[in-house]
Design an enzyme around this catalytic site. Structure first.
Site: not given
Length: 247
Positions: A54-55, A58-59, A76, A121, A174
């Site tokens: 789940c890139a 790209g952070g 992703d 993520d 998040c």
């Protein structure tokens, strides 16, 4: 030192600076940086296979790359998101393989049971960023949180299959919501007895953390789980849970 907080008021247009254009730094919330360093904490990644599942933009891929990864793979389900990663990788001089995932996780069959570290993520409500976008709180419905919980659990199960015995799996959102964080972690643990918790304290040995940062983060950790928030850590809201596959 890997993270700097810009205190200038008003803040400059950072993306217009020559240092940004040259790839010497990226813009990322401190909490996002912390969970990247926690993911690899205590591991030798120099020859490791590391997957950013789940890139997104790209952070986290860039955060993992800072740790001297052997083989780095960003995966992703959206080619649009993967294409957006390319210029960031090129600007930073990072070599990573991009993988397009199918709706049920197809596209990484060759990695099953072979990854040293998989960072998930997961898609979430984004409630951890509401300090910057408070209007989003009014748009979130209870049934959406339940849908996201089920999606997160399915994604975690697919990502877990990639982890080799002795390898690490890290679940990150998040979000500030229990339904996306502890509830998902509880359900994953109940369904995957071959994954045992890794204490956050064991991952704080990463040299990227200062002594003060280790002490600060240790206060928020509950065993293998960590919650960050604007109120406690001055960051966006984040949740992380660390696991190791029994080997």
């Amino acid at each position: 030192m890997w993270g700097l907080r810009l205190a200038a008021e008003p803040p400059p247009n950072v993306q217009a600076l020559e240092g940004f254009k040259a790839g010497r730094f990226e813009i990322q919330d401190e909490g996002s940086q912390m969970v990247c360093w926690l993911s690899g904490g205590g591991l030798d990644l120099s020859g490791a296979v590391v997957v950013d599942y789940c890139a997104g933009g790209g952070g986290k891929t860039l955060g993992l790359a800072q740790q001297g990864v052997g083989t780095l793979i960003a995966a992703d389900i959206s080619m649009k998101r993967l294409d957006a990663i390319r210029p960031r990788l090129e600007r930073a001089g990072v070599d990573a393989e991009l993988r397009l995932l199918g709706a049920d996780g197809e596209g990484v069959e060759d990695l099953v049971g072979g990854a040293d570290l998989v960072l998930v993520d997961a898609p979430c409500s984004g409630s951890g960023t509401w300090r910057r976008r408070p209007e989003d709180a009014w748009r979130l419905k209870a049934d959406e949180v339940e849908r996201l919980h089920k999606l997160q659990l399915a994604i975690l199960g697919r990502a877990a299959a990639l982890v080799k015995p002795g390898g690490r799996l890290v679940y990150v959102t998040c979000s500030m919501l229990t339904g996306e964080n502890e509830k998902t972690a509880d359900a994953f643990e109940a369904a995957h007895q071959d994954f045992r918790p890794v204490a956050v304290g064991d991952a704080l040995g990463n040299p990227a953390f200062s002594d003060a940062a280790r002490e600060h983060l240790a206060r928020f950790a509950k065993g293998h789980r960590l919650r960050l928030s604007p109120a406690t850590s001055g960051t966006d809201g984040f949740f992380a849970a660390l696991y190791e596959r029994a080997g």
